[in-house]
Design an enzyme around this catalytic site. Structure first.
Site, short mmCIF file in Angstrom:
data_model
loop_
_atom_site.label_atom_id
_atom_site.label_comp_id
_atom_site.label_asym_id
_atom_site.label_seq_id
_atom_site.Cartn_x
_atom_site.Cartn_y
_atom_site.Cartn_z
N HIS A 1 0.85 -1.19 0.00
CA HIS A 1 0.00 0.00 0.00
C HIS A 1 0.89 1.23 0.00
CE1 HIS A 1 -3.56 2.44 0.56
NE2 HIS A 1 -2.94 3.08 1.52
N GLY B 1 -6.97 3.54 1.70
CA GLY B 1 -7.82 3.66 0.52
C GLY B 1 -7.19 4.32 -0.67
N LEU C 1 -10.23 -3.24 4.32
CA LEU C 1 -9.30 -2.57 3.41
C LEU C 1 -8.09 -1.97 4.14
CD1 LEU C 1 -8.84 -1.69 0.46
CD2 LEU C 1 -10.03 0.45 1.03
N ASP C 2 -6.90 -2.37 3.72
CA ASP C 2 -5.64 -1.81 4.23
C ASP C 2 -5.48 -1.95 5.73
OD1 ASP C 2 -5.06 -1.07 1.60
OD2 ASP C 2 -5.97 0.90 1.83
N ALA C 3 -6.14 -2.95 6.30
CA ALA C 3 -6.10 -3.10 7.75
C ALA C 3 -5.46 -4.41 8.20
CB ALA C 3 -7.51 -2.98 8.32
#
Lengths: 286, 286, 286, 286
Positions: free
Chosen positions: D194, D203, D229-231
């Protein structure tokens, strides 16, 4: 002329009152829109350095006219100066040996347009990267170098470079010590990546030297090549942390990441005319 | 005995099968709860290094009994070994000259309990920090050093250190080259902070050397002092970015931040028995 | 007037051709020797930013005359501008709670002259550092803050700050959320150090938040305080590497080193008039 | 069996006295030569983590026999455990979109043998890198993704991955949010890069978010993909310094260097079995 075309004025001169006023007055008088401007006054040497990016489309006069008209200011202030046109891409000849990391990295940046240069050819003392280079539609010249053929080989390298109208030569882990003649002939044009944090670990096998000394960080140095080995003006450096558990092989592997990044940064500064030489040092207007 | 009291076992020996099994078997047999464990196998020298933190309260035997019982394993595996007790704080004597950043920083860390040491006294060749040190209720010894009185002065430093029962001597920018005799007598006890990224810029005025060479990063090195100047085993290093606009005065200012941080880290590793010497290098179990 | 006395001109205005020419022409006309000059053109907002350090002794006119004469240029180009005198030290009031690292660090830098400021007083909601501060001959004001007395306490803080003729307020780990009224009244004067790499981990216990999320680097942020918690313009940030073996207590310890360094850098930029606010962002001319 | 072939034992279990003794005793009993060993005790959760590299040639029993014999220890200590063979390369399927930096970088590392993996195929929603990938003799699958065809496209991706016998999926700037079903099916197998320092700027368009907030460093995060998401658990992160003069385009360019380096490091840790998941965090034995 494109919307993003720029002229880049770089200069240095003895420091005195009125330099900036004269230069910026001249640019303003001809409607030049300054996108980026950087100055540096070297207190010790009382020398002034300047870089200005001018939007080409904004200027009321042509580049030729600029060059002509600016000469009187340059003379008055005893300037070393140059103005280049971003539309004229630098012609960068890459010399490579058998290490893959720098050549892949440079090709990747060139292919995506991040590195805004022409690569008229790649020269190597090994055949290893011929296919990769040719796949990118870049001519590849195999010029082997042995102890005996060194002089002739370097002669051929110079001919190839000249024929390709190169104006920047990048030693992307070329692993050969250039001849003093070559260093002299292309002064300020040859960029090397040395795999140590100079001035530590000059010469051969710097990672082995670093391992033996037990340093806790290793680095890489991008510099202009001069007659004296690894002693030219430094453009960019960086380091990475290591520890006792890392073998020489680990150092080499970590080092590659630093080498390619530092070389790419240093090369970009050079081709964007951000590097002004000052004795054996550099002023880098990032 | 407090809940957080720990015994710290450090050892090195020729590498062979069964070292960890023997040591961890011994500790488990005596109910020792291992809080932290680190190993290192030096492939080149086939030497094995180990550090274990054992919760003191968990051990079914006393420290004395441990020492006695462990000896047979140590002998079998030809270990250099030591076990220390976190309740016995290291006695750290600080030597300082006229620079303020390291002494303030160490006092701050000591005062807050971050640096879990005793400071039996501070020795200086200047009176400058007497009041600050004494305000912290730490004895301050003024021992001037001149070219002529050097030998006598160092004799007095050693007497003061011994009288204070010091076991670690920190040169917090002391700016004096110790005598070979002192280096030898307190081998592995004297920690220096050198204001360059060694092995670059050994000796005097490293920031001036760095400025002259035009490097793009400057650093600091925490190392054990040996007879050879700035050549002892490195414990910790770090760097900071500079550029052409920074004067030597700027380098000195930036450098201070690196120096004090690197010294504090190196000292902490040392007093927590995290540093094992291996020839002229260190294994640092952070 | 000393040899190193400087006037610092900072300005921002809508970007257009001729700004630099007008300003540098004005300075040259009055014999001003420019030591340091930095420009920035914000492409998005078409706004221009500038900072010039002029050697006071070189200027043919007084500061008052400069201010008066420059006004016509300022009006023509719609400038927000200011010129300050390095001989007029900033008056920095430090607010501290119970953490020692920032206050020791700031006092050390002030004591050595590295941080060229006046500290008219220190304010704290605890008595802990009274003696240390007073030992440095700086007045110490104990103003306790409880949930019930917050309003009155802040009123007293403001009175103390005003009485001390403060023009910069540093929250050196003050650990209290200021009132909106205070934030508004001293807009651009209050500098905070937040112990996270903002915008990650806003609010309380950022190191606990960082531990819970399992990040591999932690950081600190120096920023101007605004009404919205931890959301003001960022001046400086830095990070340090951690790993899975670090507990929250380790994070707090590592973090202190970053916090004090980042605060000291940010404060220096501020007091040397290197920070120009631009909406909720900053232009920092280092 | 080659001289460098290794077995890698990774395990975690409730922390108690005797774990290391049991494991290292077992290995020693079978003549296993331990090259590298790392432990971690999570104090909060009282859980113990361990990774051992054993020289395959040294072990007196086969891998199958090891697995069988070790089971009783594993049961006794309630271990989650695994032992892998370095001769069985991980099968890494790369998913890419239109950004070149990560795919060039991974191919370079794979081609030189630095990244010791098999790449059975590359999957992309664009044709852009077909030729480059195929030039490396790696099959390339074009699977376009539109809002309408997403479900079918992901079904095809999963079939392709399964058919290629992939055990690691790398999202090398794939720029598509995977379905919860996919995340769940390949839990712990999908690695994403990311382009922000998470948890900041989750995001879309993180560099635009970073620019708007005015941060002074930007970063990248390599993590396992989970439904949220992205966690997912973070494997590796790094940052690079920027300043006010950098546009969003500059941030994107600088960011690429961090992204590819962080992804390559994270992937290496994963394929060398150096990453142990612990809830939503990771233990990374570097």
């Amino acid at each position: 002329m494109t919307a993003s075309q720029k002229y880049i004025l770089t200069l240095s001169c003895p420091d005195r009152v009125g330099v900036v006023a004269a230069v910026s007055g001249f640019i303003a008088q001809h409607q030049g829109w300054i996108i980026e401007a950087q100055h540096h006054s070297d207190e010790l040497d009382q020398r002034f350095f300047m870089r200005e990016e001018i939007l080409a489309a904004s200027l009321a006069i042509s580049l030729e006219q600029f060059r002509e008209a600016f000469q009187s200011i340059a003379t008055e202030f005893q300037m070393d100066w140059e103005i280049t046109d971003s539309a004229q891409k630098k012609r960068v000849v890459i010399l490579v040996s058998k290490s893959e990391h720098c050549i892949y990295d440079l090709l990747s940046r060139w292919q995506s347009g991040e590195l805004d240069i022409d690569i008229p050819c790649v020269i190597s003392n090994h055949e290893r990267f011929r296919k990769l280079v040719e796949w990118h539609d870049i001519p590849f010249h195999y010029i082997p170098v042995t102890r005996e053929t060194k002089e002739a080989a370097y002669e051929k390298v110079m001919q190839t470079y000249d024929a390709a109208q190169g104006n920047t030569m990048v030693l992307a882990r070329y692993m050969q010590v250039l001849s003093p003649q070559m260093c002299d002939r292309y002064r300020g044009q040859i960029i090397n990546i040395h795999h140590s944090f100079l001035p530590s670990f000059v010469g051969a096998k710097p990672y082995h030297q670093a391992y033996a000394r037990g340093v806790k960080l290793i680095g890489a140095t991008c510099h202009y090549v001069t007659e004296e080995l690894d002693a030219g003006p430094i453009i960019e450096q960086d380091v990475i942390r290591i520890d006792h558990s890392d073998t020489t092989a680990d150092l080499i592997r970590y080092g590659k990441d630093i080498e390619k990044t530092v070389l790419a940064r240093g090369l970009r500064y050079h081709v964007e005319d951000r590097v002004l030489r000052h004795g054996n040092k550099t002023v880098v207007f990032r």
